[in-house]
Scaffold this motif. Structure first.
Motif, PDB file in Angstrom:
ATOM      1  N   PRO A 457       0.799  -1.227   0.000  1.00  0.00           N
ATOM      2  CA  PRO A 457       0.000   0.000   0.000  1.00  0.00           C
ATOM      3  C   PRO A 457       0.831   1.277   0.000  1.00  0.00           C
ATOM      4  CG  PRO A 457      -0.097  -1.085   2.139  1.00  0.00           C
ATOM      5  CD  PRO A 457       0.577  -2.041   1.198  1.00  0.00           C
ATOM      6  N   ARG A 458       2.115   1.174   0.309  1.00  0.00           N
ATOM      7  CA  ARG A 458       2.932   2.390   0.399  1.00  0.00           C
ATOM      8  C   ARG A 458       3.791   2.606  -0.835  1.00  0.00           C
ATOM      9  NH1 ARG A 458       2.810   4.857   5.885  1.00  0.00           N
ATOM     10  NH2 ARG A 458       1.248   3.559   6.825  1.00  0.00           N
ATOM     11  N   MET A 459       3.583   1.796  -1.867  1.00  0.00           N
ATOM     12  CA  MET A 459       4.385   1.999  -3.072  1.00  0.00           C
ATOM     13  C   MET A 459       3.489   2.450  -4.213  1.00  0.00           C
ATOM     14  SD  MET A 459       6.959  -1.174  -2.830  1.00  0.00           S
ATOM     15  CE  MET A 459       7.643  -1.263  -4.457  1.00  0.00           C
ATOM     16  N   ARG A 500       1.659   6.910 -11.164  1.00  0.00           N
ATOM     17  CA  ARG A 500       2.039   7.708 -10.002  1.00  0.00           C
ATOM     18  C   ARG A 500       0.994   7.662  -8.895  1.00  0.00           C
ATOM     19  NH1 ARG A 500       5.898  10.708  -9.555  1.00  0.00           N
ATOM     20  NH2 ARG A 500       4.747  12.091  -8.190  1.00  0.00           N
ATOM     21  N   TYR A 502      -1.422   5.367  -5.930  1.00  0.00           N
ATOM     22  CA  TYR A 502      -1.222   4.300  -4.950  1.00  0.00           C
ATOM     23  C   TYR A 502      -2.311   3.234  -5.080  1.00  0.00           C
ATOM     24  CZ  TYR A 502       2.338   7.142  -2.828  1.00  0.00           C
ATOM     25  OH  TYR A 502       3.478   7.850  -2.615  1.00  0.00           O
ATOM     26  N   HIS A 504      -4.502   1.859  -3.209  1.00  0.00           N
ATOM     27  CA  HIS A 504      -5.845   1.996  -2.642  1.00  0.00           C
ATOM     28  C   HIS A 504      -6.764   2.830  -3.517  1.00  0.00           C
ATOM     29  CE1 HIS A 504      -5.707   6.234  -1.277  1.00  0.00           C
ATOM     30  NE2 HIS A 504      -4.439   6.025  -1.487  1.00  0.00           N
ATOM     31  N   GLU A 505      -6.204   3.526  -4.499  1.00  0.00           N
ATOM     32  CA  GLU A 505      -7.036   4.361  -5.357  1.00  0.00           C
ATOM     33  C   GLU A 505      -7.715   3.547  -6.457  1.00  0.00           C
ATOM     34  OE1 GLU A 505      -4.930   7.978  -6.652  1.00  0.00           O
ATOM     35  OE2 GLU A 505      -3.508   7.564  -5.040  1.00  0.00           O
TER      36      GLU A 505
ATOM     37  N   TYR B  30       6.897  11.331  -2.693  1.00  0.00           N
ATOM     38  CA  TYR B  30       6.078  10.817  -1.606  1.00  0.00           C
ATOM     39  C   TYR B  30       5.837  11.860  -0.524  1.00  0.00           C
ATOM     40  CZ  TYR B  30       4.703   7.387   1.887  1.00  0.00           C
ATOM     41  OH  TYR B  30       4.029   6.677   2.822  1.00  0.00           O
ATOM     42  N   TYR B 278       2.216  -9.365  -0.948  1.00  0.00           N
ATOM     43  CA  TYR B 278       3.186  -8.547  -1.691  1.00  0.00           C
ATOM     44  C   TYR B 278       4.626  -8.889  -1.316  1.00  0.00           C
ATOM     45  CZ  TYR B 278       2.659  -5.252   2.278  1.00  0.00           C
ATOM     46  OH  TYR B 278       2.570  -4.660   3.509  1.00  0.00           O
ATOM     47  N   ARG B 295      12.075  -1.801   1.749  1.00  0.00           N
ATOM     48  CA  ARG B 295      11.083  -1.246   0.836  1.00  0.00           C
ATOM     49  C   ARG B 295       9.673  -1.694   1.200  1.00  0.00           C
ATOM     50  NH1 ARG B 295      12.068  -2.825  -5.058  1.00  0.00           N
ATOM     51  NH2 ARG B 295      14.160  -1.980  -4.735  1.00  0.00           N
ATOM     52  N   PRO B 299       8.394   0.779   5.547  1.00  0.00           N
ATOM     53  CA  PRO B 299       7.351   1.780   5.301  1.00  0.00           C
ATOM     54  C   PRO B 299       5.994   1.383   5.854  1.00  0.00           C
ATOM     55  CG  PRO B 299       8.567   1.320   3.295  1.00  0.00           C
ATOM     56  CD  PRO B 299       8.988   0.298   4.296  1.00  0.00           C
ATOM     57  N   ASN B 300       5.752   0.088   5.973  1.00  0.00           N
ATOM     58  CA  ASN B 300       4.452  -0.342   6.459  1.00  0.00           C
ATOM     59  C   ASN B 300       4.375  -0.438   7.973  1.00  0.00           C
ATOM     60  OD1 ASN B 300       2.486  -0.846   4.252  1.00  0.00           O
ATOM     61  ND2 ASN B 300       4.231  -1.975   3.442  1.00  0.00           N
ATOM     62  N   LEU B 383       1.062  10.160   6.033  1.00  0.00           N
ATOM     63  CA  LEU B 383       1.985   9.192   5.462  1.00  0.00           C
ATOM     64  C   LEU B 383       1.268   7.932   5.007  1.00  0.00           C
ATOM     65  CD1 LEU B 383       5.155   9.368   7.703  1.00  0.00           C
ATOM     66  CD2 LEU B 383       4.854  10.181   5.384  1.00  0.00           C
ATOM     67  N   PRO B 385      -1.064   6.358   2.619  1.00  0.00           N
ATOM     68  CA  PRO B 385      -1.726   6.734   1.364  1.00  0.00           C
ATOM     69  C   PRO B 385      -3.209   6.372   1.352  1.00  0.00           C
ATOM     70  CG  PRO B 385      -0.026   5.061   0.988  1.00  0.00           C
ATOM     71  CD  PRO B 385       0.035   5.447   2.426  1.00  0.00           C
ATOM     72  N   ARG B 386      -3.592   5.403   2.185  1.00  0.00           N
ATOM     73  CA  ARG B 386      -4.992   4.995   2.175  1.00  0.00           C
ATOM     74  C   ARG B 386      -5.901   6.070   2.735  1.00  0.00           C
ATOM     75  NH1 ARG B 386      -3.249  -0.528   4.786  1.00  0.00           N
ATOM     76  NH2 ARG B 386      -1.800   0.983   5.604  1.00  0.00           N
ATOM     77  N   LYS B 390      -8.041  13.343  -2.109  1.00  0.00           N
ATOM     78  CA  LYS B 390      -7.395  14.004  -3.248  1.00  0.00           C
ATOM     79  C   LYS B 390      -7.767  15.475  -3.308  1.00  0.00           C
ATOM     80  CE  LYS B 390      -7.986  10.071  -5.553  1.00  0.00           C
ATOM     81  NZ  LYS B 390      -9.018   9.467  -5.370  1.00  0.00           N
TER      82      LYS B 390
END
Lengths: 625, 390
Positions: A457-459, A500, A502, A504-505, B30, B278, B295, B299-300, B383, B385-386, B390
């Motif tokens: 989820p963070r990439m 570009r 993520y 979850h979108e 990011y 993943y 990576r 981050p998670n 931080l 993204p979920r 927007k």
């Protein structure tokens, strides 16, 4: 008392969200007779579950609220009731079973105490009386030794048994209405048949009305008397099951039915519904299916369709059947009538074998005691032989726990097998060390089931797709690599600007495309598809299956398709291997397996699959034109 | 002649990290997305402004130098061997900027904005007789938070506590977080013997009561350290660097004792994450183990790190007060809220009560800890993204 157990009139359930009011359910009306099964079908995000939550008055507050409408249970409106009265109804007059039996039962209470609870609460029975009723219910749902089971904790039961317990709890108070929200989605197909049979039986006995919520059309065909097809918060078509399946009228219903993979449409790409259900905050004006409809007319997006009664009990909300609309200018079709899709020229199956598996075993040691002595082995995969040819698809079917996934991962050496050989175009992968194996990793890849947990989820999407090339082909310069990523994402039907964003979108189907793109970027020859389409709606599943087929045609990739969905197998596979208890019990071409199954288990499996039988049309369902 | 304490280096490091992040959020990527998200949150921006103000005060209080001693002619005094003689007092930028406030001391207690002293004294009247009354202050109305027992300006004392608070909170966290991430992720990812060893270490460490360990360590190393005030030549290395800084030892030992909780949390989360699909996909791509950890796993787990960091920060600022109270905290001459609270104990038990010392420490601590919490929360959300809109 009327013969209607439940009647819903103009129900509107809205949610306040940061991006506006979500009209999850927007003017839904239907009724369910006593003792009848009523099915609500549609893609995910259409408002099926919110409808059921509204009926049981459990819309999550304060974000959600019932804006308008009436819900009559036995002729009595329940929306206006006091909370205390609503509580008396829940679990008593209306009860509910959920998709995941494993999480619906509280793990720290015994089975017995969870069944007794509603009986004592609603029926005012003493503990001893309730216990008796509970044991009776457990026996009724076909569980062995109900007396003993009474004091057992949930974790000792299998998924199917847990769902039986859930049904026993739900029916313990003899409710008037049972809401079953995807009751069998999490279960194996053989268990699914048993559970549905059980529900039917109890329905006959108790006269309970069932509201069945599902996205599986074949289940509806087998089990429901009436169907309502829901799309974007509205019911677009409702009819008796027979009528709906023989004479589907609404383009959405028709397209949903055509998207189901089966033997008959093997040579063609599946018909898909373009795009996905719009978010509930942003439904289009006019007809909500406009934009995705294959028979859209010029005025469809401007005016909301009214329900038209086509035959007794067959209501459809579509301009096509509105004589008034059809006679106006607005009825000019936007698309030329969709021509039959081009047949997929399946590549000539190359005879040269790509992958050869011999005596593959994966045993997990079971350790016990202070020194973790090995006391036995869990034989997940217990000696399988497989052969996969270039450009062909082998389906590996079987119930959960049969070792399908372990076998798939052991073949591509994601899990190192205990013994056995895997020969990949001449090289024995099982003999190689981890470092020696690395060059082969770009040839053998895997696509996962869950599109939500298979992407970090963070990439960003671009990074995700790039990762494989970076690791496996470090010699490729950055510029070429980026170019390759752009090509790949377009190949799977997504656009470059999505790189570009993520994970979850994206919707489930789009994520699965990303998962495919990630694998495709390293140019594999062999891909293990581990339940790759099982978590998707049928319309989206059709898109992904088409994509997988066209990739196979273009690149000559071989698939090992692990699945429990036999419809998908019929559609995509060349050969089938049936797995049971860590072993392959039967192997053959699709025709052999489906027409003349030999092994007992294969026969049980095939019988359990619900199918839609194509019948004669009852009446002319053509549009008013 | 500059003087650099070990803790000043922590402060400079914090500044460098801050500047680095500030530059990074301006470039694409990011962090820029995260920053855009934070900017929409008004409360977080106000918190950030307060935090920057605190940071600036702390930084100004970390830049210090010694002035040359002047001889009778007003020139720098030269020692016999020809070198300049410097004063033993290393004043910081903050001291110099607020020297008016620093030097405007009274005799003893005075209430905020008071014109007269808080306690009565014998005053000699013009006719030679003595009168017992509240004497007038030397600087009436100038002390916005009153003065303390020895007549020092409380507002200035509280301001001197800012640096101590930030160093204790952020410095300790900086020391402990890398330990926690490194060991936690390693233990969870590899399992087996690596996991056993790491678990053994942190279980042992966390089975010793923190306070005992800190007290023992501080008695061993901290007692001789620099405690603020005059700089002893013997303590300095190369004439300007002070390693033996009591506050630094305090940060160090608190860092050592506080990483175990987060480490355990991260180990558990990593155990969960490494089974995610993943990670398996990365495995199928032959991604190396270290890359996988950096990576895909680190981050998670940032949300856990951030939450712990913010909670720990608040906890540490408060712990400093407790440790000063039992006498193993910062030295008496280092301005700190812990010391202020410690002295307030006596002031609250006298009659009439002297309340402003406690109030000042409370207000300063509160306005540091609360914005830190709010801002930390906003960063965590940004931080992820979920959670982005927007």
């Amino acid at each position: 008392m009327s013969d209607k157990a439940l009647e819903i009139k103009g129900l509107k359930t809205y949610f306040n969200t940061p991006s506006g009011v979500a009209k999850a359910v927007d003017g839904v009306s239907f009724s369910i007779n006593r003792g009848e099964t009523f099915a609500l079908v549609g893609e995910s995000g259409c408002g099926k579950s919110v409808t059921s939550l509204s009926v049981i008055q459990l819309v999550p507050e304060p974000a959600g609220f019932i804006a308008d409408g009436e819900i009559l249970l036995n002729g009595e409106d329940i929306i206006s009731m006091k909370e205390a009265d609503k509580r008396r109804i829940r679990g008593n007059k209306i009860s509910m079973i959920f998709q995941e039996p494993m999480t619906s039962l509280n793990p720290v209470f015994t089975i017995g105490s969870q069944i007794v609870e509603p009986i004592m609460l609603h029926q005012g029975k003493t503990k001893a009386e309730a216990r008796e009723i509970a044991i009776g219910m457990l026996a009724k749902v076909g569980l062995p030794e109900p007396g003993k089971l009474f004091s057992v904790y949930p974790h000792t039961l299998s998924g199917g048994m847990m769902q039986r317990v859930m049904i026993a709890i739900a029916l313990a108070c003899r409710p008037d209405l049972l809401i079953a929200d995807e009751p069998t989605t999490a279960l194996d197909v053989t268990i699914e048949a048993q559970i549905l049979e059980l529900m039917k039986e109890l329905q006959r006995e108790l006269g309970t009305a069932i509201m069945l919520i599902t996205h599986n059309m074949a289940l509806v065909y087998r089990n429901a008397e009436h169907v309502a097809v829901m799309y974007a918060g509205k019911i677009v078509e409702t009819a008796s099951t027979k009528t709906l399946f023989r004479n589907p009228l609404h383009p959405y219903t028709i397209q949903l039915l055509r998207a189901i993979p089966e033997m008959g449409n093997r040579d063609r790409p599946l018909e898909t519904i373009p795009g996905s259900v719009p978010p509930a905050t942003d439904f289009p004006d006019g007809c909500r299916f406009s934009g995705r409809c294959s028979r859209e007319m010029a005025g469809c997006a401007a005016r909301e369709p009214r329900p038209i009664l086509k035959a007794d009990g067959h209501l459809v909300s579509c301009h096509l059947y509105d004589p008034e609309f059809i006679s106006t200018q607005a009825s000019r079709p936007l698309h030329t009538e969709g021509k039959a899709p081009e047949p997929i020229s399946t590549p000539p199956m190359e005879r040269s074998p790509l992958l050869d598996v011999k005596g593959l075993k994966k045993h997990y040691p079971i350790r016990k005691g202070l020194f973790k002595r090995i006391v036995g082995y869990n034989k997940a995969v217990n000696g399988i032989d497989l052969e996969i040819r270039r450009g062909s698809t082998l389906a590996l079917v079987g119930e959960s726990g049969s070792g399908k996934t372990t076998a798939g991962k052991a073949i591509i050496q994601l899990i190192r097998p205990t013994t056995g050989t895997v020969r990949f175009s001449g090289n024995i992968l099982t003999d190689l060390s981890d470092t020696e194996l690395k060059p082969y990793k770009s040839n053998t890849q895997i696509i996962f089931q869950n599109p939500y947990s298979s992407l970090n989820p963070r990439m960003m999407i671009g990074e995700i797709i790039e990762e494989g090339i970076r690791s496996l082909k470090p010699e490729i310069p950055v510029r070429e690599r980026k170019q390759k990523v752009r090509e790949t994402i377009e190949r799977v039907g997504l656009t470059e600007e999505m790189l570009r964003r993520y994970p979850h979108e994206f919707s489930g189907g789009q994520r699965q495309r990303i998962g495919i793109a990630r694998v495709l970027a390293v140019e594999p020859e062999f891909i293990v598809c581990d339940e790759a389409v099982s978590a998707l709606d049928v319309s989206v599943q059709a898109q992904i299956l088409n994509l997988l087929k066209s990739i196979q045609r273009d690149f000559g990739i071989s698939y090992l398709f692990i699945t429990h969905d036999l419809g998908v197998v019929e559609y995509i596979a060349d050969e089938v291997a049936v797995m049971y208890g860590g072993k392959i019990v039967e192997r053959g071409t699709v025709e052999e397996i489906f027409k003349t199954p030999k092994h007992e288990y294969t026969k049980t499996l095939l019988n359990a699959v619900p199918r839609i039988e194509k019948g004669e049309k009852e009446y002319d369902g053509e549009s008013a034109r | 002649m500059p003087v650099i304490l070990a803790t000043d280096i922590i402060m400079f490091l914090l500044t460098v990290i801050f500047v680095f992040l500030a530059l990074r959020v301006r470039s694409e990527g990011y962090l820029k997305d995260a920053w855009r998200q934070i900017k929409m949150n008004k409360l977080a921006m106000i918190s950030l402004a307060i935090l920057i103000l605190y940071g600036a005060v702390a930084l100004a209080d970390s830049i210090r130098w010694r002035d040359p001693v002047l001889n009778d002619n007003g020139e720098a005094a030269i020692a016999d061997n020809g070198s300049t003689i410097y004063s033993a007092e290393a004043l910081t930028l903050l001291d110099r900027a607020f020297s008016g406030m620093r030097l405007s001391t009274e005799k003893t207690f005075s209430a905020p904005f008071a014109e007269r002293q808080f306690v009565k004294e014998n005053i000699e009247v013009a006719d030679g007789t003595n009168r017992r009354d509240y004497p007038e202050l030397k600087y009436p109305g100038a002390h916005i938070l009153g003065t303390g027992k020895v007549g020092n300006d409380v507002f200035f004392s509280a301001m001197k506590g800012v640096r101590t608070g930030i160093i204790i909170g952020a410095g300790t966290t900086i020391i402990s977080i890398p330990f926690a991430i490194f060991f936690g992720v390693l233990a969870g990812f590899y399992g087996g013997i690596v996991d056993d060893i790491i678990q053994y270490v942190y279980t042992t460490l966390s089975s010793i009561p923190d306070v005992l360990l800190i007290v023992a360590f501080m008695l061993l190393f901290g007692q001789s350290g620099y405690q603020g005030g005059l700089v002893n030549e013997a303590d300095t290395i190369l004439n300007f660097f002070v390693l033996n800084d009591r506050l630094f030892w305090l940060c160090f030992i608190m860092g050592i004792t506080s990483w175990t909780g987060l480490c355990r949390l991260l180990r558990g989360e990593t155990l969960k994450l490494r089974e995610m699909e993943y990670i398996q996909a990365a495995n199928a791509f032959g991604v190396s183990k270290s890359t996988m950890m950096l990576r895909h796993i680190v981050p998670n787990v940032t949300h856990l790190v951030l939450i712990t960091m913010v909670l720990q920060f608040s906890g540490l600022v408060l712990a400093e007060a407790v440790l000063s109270y039992i006498g193993v905290g910062v030295g008496a001459e280092t301005g700190s809220w812990g010391n202020m609270i410690n002295t307030a104990r006596m002031e609250l038990s006298r009659e009439p009560v002297v309340w402003w010392n406690l109030l000042a420490a409370f207000v300063f601590m509160f306005t540091l800890v609360l914005p830190a919490n709010i801002f930390g929360d906003a960063v965590r959300d940004a931080l992820d993204p979920r959670l982005r809109t927007k």
